[in-house]
Design a protein around this motif. Structure first.
Motif, PDB file in Angstrom:
ATOM      1  N   ASN A 269      -4.517 -79.652  79.508  1.00 55.97           N
ATOM      2  CA  ASN A 269      -4.676 -81.330  79.068  1.00 55.97           C
ATOM      3  C   ASN A 269      -3.665 -82.173  79.435  1.00 55.97           C
ATOM      4  N   TRP A 270      -4.178 -84.029  79.011  1.00 56.48           N
ATOM      5  CA  TRP A 270      -2.810 -84.185  78.951  1.00 56.48           C
ATOM      6  C   TRP A 270      -3.176 -85.646  77.670  1.00 56.48           C
ATOM      7  N   PHE A 271      -2.479 -85.472  76.818  1.00 53.38           N
ATOM      8  CA  PHE A 271      -2.171 -86.201  75.901  1.00 53.38           C
ATOM      9  C   PHE A 271      -1.412 -87.849  76.275  1.00 53.38           C
ATOM     10  N   ARG A 272      -1.520 -88.662  75.105  1.00 54.62           N
ATOM     11  CA  ARG A 272      -0.808 -89.978  75.164  1.00 54.62           C
ATOM     12  C   ARG A 272      -0.475 -90.508  74.004  1.00 54.62           C
ATOM     13  N   GLN A 273       0.582 -90.945  73.511  1.00 53.29           N
ATOM     14  CA  GLN A 273       0.750 -91.263  71.926  1.00 53.29           C
ATOM     15  C   GLN A 273       1.310 -92.163  72.208  1.00 53.29           C
ATOM     16  N   THR A 274       1.637 -93.111  71.373  1.00 58.11           N
ATOM     17  CA  THR A 274       2.292 -94.515  70.950  1.00 58.11           C
ATOM     18  C   THR A 274       2.765 -94.181  69.249  1.00 58.11           C
ATOM     19  N   PRO A 275       3.601 -95.394  69.353  1.00 60.10           N
ATOM     20  CA  PRO A 275       4.016 -95.553  67.041  1.00 60.10           C
ATOM     21  C   PRO A 275       3.049 -95.613  66.293  1.00 60.10           C
ATOM     22  N   GLU A 276       2.385 -96.541  67.075  1.00 55.83           N
ATOM     23  CA  GLU A 276       0.867 -96.656  65.891  1.00 55.83           C
ATOM     24  C   GLU A 276       0.107 -95.519  65.422  1.00 55.83           C
ATOM     25  N   ALA A 277       0.044 -94.905  66.711  1.00 54.17           N
ATOM     26  CA  ALA A 277      -1.239 -93.350  66.576  1.00 54.17           C
ATOM     27  C   ALA A 277      -0.964 -92.061  67.282  1.00 54.17           C
ATOM     28  N   ASP A 278      -2.009 -91.703  67.424  1.00 52.93           N
ATOM     29  CA  ASP A 278      -1.470 -90.828  66.944  1.00 52.93           C
ATOM     30  C   ASP A 278      -1.920 -90.103  68.392  1.00 52.93           C
ATOM     31  N   ARG A 279      -1.306 -88.706  69.243  1.00 55.95           N
ATOM     32  CA  ARG A 279      -1.796 -88.256  70.286  1.00 55.95           C
ATOM     33  C   ARG A 279      -2.897 -88.342  70.756  1.00 55.95           C
ATOM     34  N   ASP A 280      -3.551 -89.061  71.538  1.00 56.23           N
ATOM     35  CA  ASP A 280      -5.265 -89.180  72.302  1.00 56.23           C
ATOM     36  C   ASP A 280      -5.120 -88.214  73.270  1.00 56.23           C
ATOM     37  N   PHE A 281      -6.306 -87.862  73.531  1.00 53.38           N
ATOM     38  CA  PHE A 281      -6.838 -87.135  74.973  1.00 53.38           C
ATOM     39  C   PHE A 281      -7.445 -88.204  75.931  1.00 53.38           C
ATOM     40  N   VAL A 282      -6.500 -87.746  76.874  1.00 57.21           N
ATOM     41  CA  VAL A 282      -6.740 -89.167  77.913  1.00 57.21           C
ATOM     42  C   VAL A 282      -7.500 -88.057  78.950  1.00 57.21           C
ATOM     43  N   ALA A 283      -6.483 -86.884  79.700  1.00 54.50           N
ATOM     44  CA  ALA A 283      -8.018 -86.612  80.856  1.00 54.50           C
ATOM     45  C   ALA A 283      -7.517 -84.383  80.980  1.00 54.50           C
ATOM     46  N   GLY A 284      -8.526 -84.015  81.239  1.00 54.34           N
ATOM     47  CA  GLY A 284      -7.990 -82.558  81.153  1.00 54.34           C
ATOM     48  C   GLY A 284      -9.062 -81.302  82.351  1.00 54.34           C
ATOM     49  N   ILE A 285      -7.857 -80.665  83.260  1.00 56.46           N
ATOM     50  CA  ILE A 285      -8.483 -79.550  84.164  1.00 56.46           C
ATOM     51  C   ILE A 285      -9.035 -78.581  83.731  1.00 56.46           C
ATOM     52  N   SER A 286      -9.841 -78.299  84.081  1.00 55.90           N
ATOM     53  CA  SER A 286     -10.146 -76.533  84.242  1.00 55.90           C
ATOM     54  C   SER A 286      -9.189 -75.855  85.222  1.00 55.90           C
ATOM     55  N   TRP A 287      -8.418 -74.941  85.057  1.00 57.94           N
ATOM     56  CA  TRP A 287      -7.179 -74.019  85.844  1.00 57.94           C
ATOM     57  C   TRP A 287      -8.394 -73.780  86.987  1.00 57.94           C
ATOM     58  N   THR A 288      -8.675 -73.218  86.633  1.00 59.87           N
ATOM     59  CA  THR A 288      -9.958 -71.883  87.830  1.00 59.87           C
ATOM     60  C   THR A 288     -10.952 -73.395  88.278  1.00 59.87           C
ATOM     61  N   SER A 289     -11.859 -73.472  87.698  1.00 60.26           N
ATOM     62  CA  SER A 289     -12.960 -74.432  88.059  1.00 60.26           C
ATOM     63  C   SER A 289     -12.560 -75.446  88.531  1.00 60.26           C
ATOM     64  N   GLY A 290     -11.511 -76.093  87.996  1.00 62.81           N
ATOM     65  CA  GLY A 290     -11.842 -77.868  88.611  1.00 62.81           C
ATOM     66  C   GLY A 290     -12.297 -78.638  88.465  1.00 62.81           C
ATOM     67  N   ALA A 291     -12.686 -78.307  87.414  1.00 64.83           N
ATOM     68  CA  ALA A 291     -13.654 -79.377  86.640  1.00 64.83           C
ATOM     69  C   ALA A 291     -13.167 -80.176  85.544  1.00 64.83           C
ATOM     70  N   ALA A 292     -13.274 -81.146  85.363  1.00 64.84           N
ATOM     71  CA  ALA A 292     -12.334 -82.176  84.809  1.00 64.84           C
ATOM     72  C   ALA A 292     -12.956 -83.711  83.250  1.00 64.84           C
TER      73      ALA A 292
END
Length: 121
Positions: free
Chosen positions: A36-59
């Motif tokens: 999974n990718w998350f991102r964070q700015t100084p003003e906010a918590d880490r938010d989910f950006v995108a994720g992928i299942s390693w075996t199935s490739g589902a995103a």
């Protein structure tokens, strides 16, 4: 020992594109493995950006990423790619790659060091 290493950040103009890469090593991937990718700015918590299942490739994508970002993987290289397209100023953040066996959108226990993405006007 598990290693999670990001690369590819930098400075890009509004509307441009950038590709982030995440290499995961030192772990045996299973059906529950996800990056999974998350991102964070100084003003906010880490938010989910995108994720992928390693075996199935589902995103899965966070609301801000939907329709603009794309996540893919290359199993042979243990690498996950996050293509950032149609970038906006508000996409400026530190992007973190996260690996675990907790599924899509859920924080695993392994984090990369973070990589800065700056979007300029």
């Amino acid at each position: 020992q598990v290693h999670v290493v990001e690369s590819g950040g930098g400075l890009v103009q509004v509307g441009g594109s950038l590709r982030l890469s995440c290499v995961v090593s030192g772990h045996t991937f299973s059906r529950y493995s996800a990056v999974n990718w998350f991102r964070q700015t100084p003003e906010a918590d880490r938010d989910f950006v995108a994720g992928i299942s390693w075996t199935s490739g589902a995103a899965a994508y966070g609301e801000d990423a939907m329709g603009r970002f794309a996540i893919t993987r290359d199993i042979s290289k243990n690498t996950v790619f996050l293509d950032l397209n149609q970038l906006k100023l508000e996409d400026t953040a530190v992007y973190y790659c996260n690996y675990g066996v907790t599924g899509l959108g859920v924080r695993g226990i392994y984090w990369g060091q973070g990589i800065q993405v700056n979007v300029s006007s």
